[in-house]
Design a protein around this motif. Structure first.
Motif, mmCIF file in Angstrom:
data_model
loop_
_atom_site.group_PDB
_atom_site.id
_atom_site.type_symbol
_atom_site.label_atom_id
_atom_site.label_comp_id
_atom_site.label_asym_id
_atom_site.label_seq_id
_atom_site.Cartn_x
_atom_site.Cartn_y
_atom_site.Cartn_z
ATOM 1 N N TRP A 90 -6.657 -13.909 14.260
ATOM 2 C CA TRP A 90 -6.079 -12.562 14.330
ATOM 3 C C TRP A 90 -5.856 -11.999 12.932
ATOM 4 C CZ3 TRP A 90 -1.590 -10.269 12.581
ATOM 5 C CH2 TRP A 90 -1.286 -9.015 13.111
ATOM 6 N N PHE A 91 -5.363 -12.818 12.004
ATOM 7 C CA PHE A 91 -5.162 -12.371 10.627
ATOM 8 C C PHE A 91 -6.469 -11.870 10.026
ATOM 9 C CE2 PHE A 91 -1.239 -15.091 10.362
ATOM 10 C CZ PHE A 91 -0.374 -14.070 10.001
ATOM 11 N N VAL A 92 -7.516 -12.671 10.158
ATOM 12 C CA VAL A 92 -8.811 -12.310 9.576
ATOM 13 C C VAL A 92 -9.329 -11.016 10.200
ATOM 14 C CG1 VAL A 92 -11.213 -13.058 9.293
ATOM 15 C CG2 VAL A 92 -9.345 -14.709 9.028
ATOM 16 N N GLU A 93 -9.068 -10.836 11.479
ATOM 17 C CA GLU A 93 -9.504 -9.630 12.185
ATOM 18 C C GLU A 93 -8.870 -8.364 11.609
ATOM 19 O OE1 GLU A 93 -8.332 -8.940 16.436
ATOM 20 O OE2 GLU A 93 -10.383 -9.611 16.763
ATOM 21 N N GLN A 94 -7.679 -8.506 11.032
ATOM 22 C CA GLN A 94 -6.971 -7.336 10.485
ATOM 23 C C GLN A 94 -7.572 -6.849 9.172
ATOM 24 O OE1 GLN A 94 -4.696 -6.267 12.774
ATOM 25 N NE2 GLN A 94 -5.507 -8.126 13.739
ATOM 26 N N VAL A 95 -8.408 -7.661 8.558
ATOM 27 C CA VAL A 95 -8.962 -7.336 7.241
ATOM 28 C C VAL A 95 -10.299 -6.617 7.419
ATOM 29 C CG1 VAL A 95 -9.743 -8.252 5.039
ATOM 30 C CG2 VAL A 95 -7.809 -9.321 6.229
ATOM 31 N N ASP A 96 -10.299 -5.334 7.103
ATOM 32 C CA ASP A 96 -11.508 -4.528 7.200
ATOM 33 C C ASP A 96 -11.691 -3.820 5.866
ATOM 34 O OD1 ASP A 96 -13.722 -3.195 8.012
ATOM 35 O OD2 ASP A 96 -12.696 -1.835 9.390
ATOM 36 N N GLY A 97 -12.640 -4.260 5.062
ATOM 37 C CA GLY A 97 -12.766 -3.772 3.706
ATOM 38 C C GLY A 97 -11.794 -4.503 2.800
ATOM 39 N N LEU A 98 -11.325 -3.864 1.753
ATOM 40 C CA LEU A 98 -10.325 -4.451 0.864
ATOM 41 C C LEU A 98 -8.939 -4.074 1.362
ATOM 42 C CD1 LEU A 98 -11.840 -3.838 -2.699
ATOM 43 C CD2 LEU A 98 -11.426 -6.045 -1.604
ATOM 44 N N VAL A 99 -8.159 -5.083 1.721
ATOM 45 C CA VAL A 99 -6.838 -4.842 2.303
ATOM 46 C C VAL A 99 -5.796 -5.635 1.519
ATOM 47 C CG1 VAL A 99 -5.421 -5.038 4.381
ATOM 48 C CG2 VAL A 99 -7.855 -4.504 4.584
ATOM 49 N N PRO A 100 -4.703 -5.009 1.078
ATOM 50 C CA PRO A 100 -3.643 -5.753 0.399
ATOM 51 C C PRO A 100 -2.992 -6.764 1.344
ATOM 52 C CG PRO A 100 -3.410 -3.385 0.044
ATOM 53 C CD PRO A 100 -4.438 -3.561 1.115
ATOM 54 N N ILE A 101 -2.610 -7.914 0.795
ATOM 55 C CA ILE A 101 -1.945 -8.929 1.612
ATOM 56 C C ILE A 101 -0.697 -8.344 2.257
ATOM 57 C CG2 ILE A 101 -0.767 -11.166 1.557
ATOM 58 C CD1 ILE A 101 -2.563 -12.015 -0.698
ATOM 59 N N GLU A 102 0.018 -7.477 1.509
ATOM 60 C CA GLU A 102 1.246 -6.886 2.043
ATOM 61 C C GLU A 102 0.983 -6.129 3.340
ATOM 62 O OE1 GLU A 102 0.076 -6.544 -0.949
ATOM 63 O OE2 GLU A 102 1.603 -7.027 -2.462
#
Length: 413
Positions: free
Chosen positions: A214-226
């Motif tokens: 689920w975490f990886v799914e939230q990353v689309d392009g460059l996304v800040p960890i925050e």
């Protein structure tokens, strides 16, 4: 064998995976003709990529069973019965010597050479004996003894419960309820406790896999960890960790029998991050509830990061905190851990660049992914074991239901 099995069952069977090689040969099989000189060449156009065929997946098992001797080359082992093996292969060696195989003609060989019929032939009975170790008592704690006990457990559950899928249905019986401890057969099997611990631990492992996916799914392009941390926090209820832990379902009955809390949480319909965090917290509660062999198998290697004991400590220390704040911290922990593991497994390519085995990359506080992460459970190998037992005649599948054959009962009783 792959071609004969396809000809015998053009539509895949419910209970049996396709024979090795069928997928790679699909184009030829559907065309109706297999030219062996082309199909046997390893590579993307052949039936297998490796020059040794399917040797690698089977070699370890065959050495462990004594079918093959240990060493770099395949040599006969001490328990090989050549007569039974040749009787089972039958006309297969003659077919392998042909230049071309007509798929329609191969259907007539199905009752003798298809992988589904192994239990009806001498090599199937021989393999069943090896798997079940029916020749006498094996040394306690040995591979042979553990394998026999596992097969006895599986067969007993099949004989007493409706079983359609091994991992789903048998795994549930292994993990929860009092059957393992009250049944006159399973209560006397030493490996039963270990299996209970392993299946219960698998819920925790699966929860981490789903959560990370689920975490990886939230990353689309460059996304800040925050941003990912805030998304995780936003999925969770606004409550303290203490209140969150108090809301979890009961994990054991009044007599100490494990209740199916993890299973029920998965089916409660909560969003994935909430459901899987609850599964992890529920699993952590079992650290103080399980005992003996069950607890040893459940905990596994002690003190490891993300293990049930680790989760228990983190949640206990954070009881007064807001659950959402703990979720944000956990996000940073998981990203840092994934990078540590990737660096530990990094390899230098021939061109001097570094290969990192990870789908999620971090650079200066920004995340990007190269592909999605899978979220399936780690396999318990119960389905594979059940399939092997079925193809050597110990188990039988009919009308969406597994049963133990007469010869199978004789081997495991």
């Amino acid at each position: 064998m792959a071609a004969v099995s396809f000809a015998h069952h053009p539509q895949a069977l419910d209970w049996l995976p396709r024979a090795h090689g069928v997928d790679a040969l699909a184009r030829r099989l559907h065309s109706g003709t297999v030219t062996l000189s082309e199909a046997e060449v390893p590579g993307k156009n052949g039936y297998v990529g490796n020059s040794w065929g399917f040797w690698a997946p089977y070699a370890g098992s065959e050495v462990a069973l004594g079918i093959l001797g240990a060493g770099p080359m395949p040599v006969p082992g001490p328990r090989l019965e050549t007569a039974a093996l040749r009787a089972g292969l039958g006309e297969l060696l003659e077919l392998a010597a042909e230049d071309t195989l007509n798929v329609d003609d191969l259907a007539s060989f199905g009752d003798r050479l298809c992988v589904c019929t192994g239990g009806e032939h001498p090599d199937g009975a021989w393999l069943a004996n090896l798997m079940c170790e029916s020749g006498g008592p094996a040394e306690a704690g040995s591979r042979s003894a553990t394998r026999r006990q596992t097969i006895q457990l599986l067969a007993r559950v099949v004989a007493t419960h409706p079983v359609r899928y091994f991992t789903r249905d048998i795994g549930h019986v292994f993990a929860f309820g009092d059957f393992l401890t009250t049944d006159p057969v399973t209560s006397g099997i030493d490996a039963a406790g270990a299996w209970r611990g392993v299946v219960l631990r698998n819920y925790s492992v699966g929860a981490w896999r789903r959560l990370w996916s689920w975490f990886v799914e939230q990353v689309d392009g460059l996304v800040p960890i925050e941003e990912v941390a805030d998304r995780f926090a936003a999925e969770l209820p606004d409550m303290t960790v203490d209140a969150f832990l108090s809301s979890l379902p009961a994990t054991q009955s009044t007599v100490g029998t494990p209740l199916p809390a993890e299973h029920d949480l998965r089916w409660a319909g909560d969003p994935l991050p909430v459901a899987e965090l609850r599964v992890l917290a529920t699993s952590a509660r079992r650290v103080d509830e399980l005992t003996g062999r069950v607890r040893e198998a459940f905990l596994g290697q002690r003190g490891v990061e993300l293990g049930p004991e680790w989760v228990q400590r983190r949640l206990d220390e954070a009881r007064p905190m807001k659950l959402r704040d703990v979720a944000r911290r956990l996000t940073y922990d998981l990203v840092a851990r994934s990078q540590r593991i990737a660096l530990a497994k990094a390899r230098r390519r021939a061109d001097g660049t570094l290969w990192l085995p990870t789908r999620l990359h971090e650079r200066g506080g920004l995340l990007y992914r190269t592909s999605q992460e899978g979220r399936g459970d780690v396999g318990l190998r119960l389905d594979q074991l059940g399939t092997v037992l079925a193809t050597c005649g110990v188990l039988h599948y009919d009308d969406q239901h597994w049963s133990v054959t007469r010869s199978g009962r004789a081997l495991v009783d």
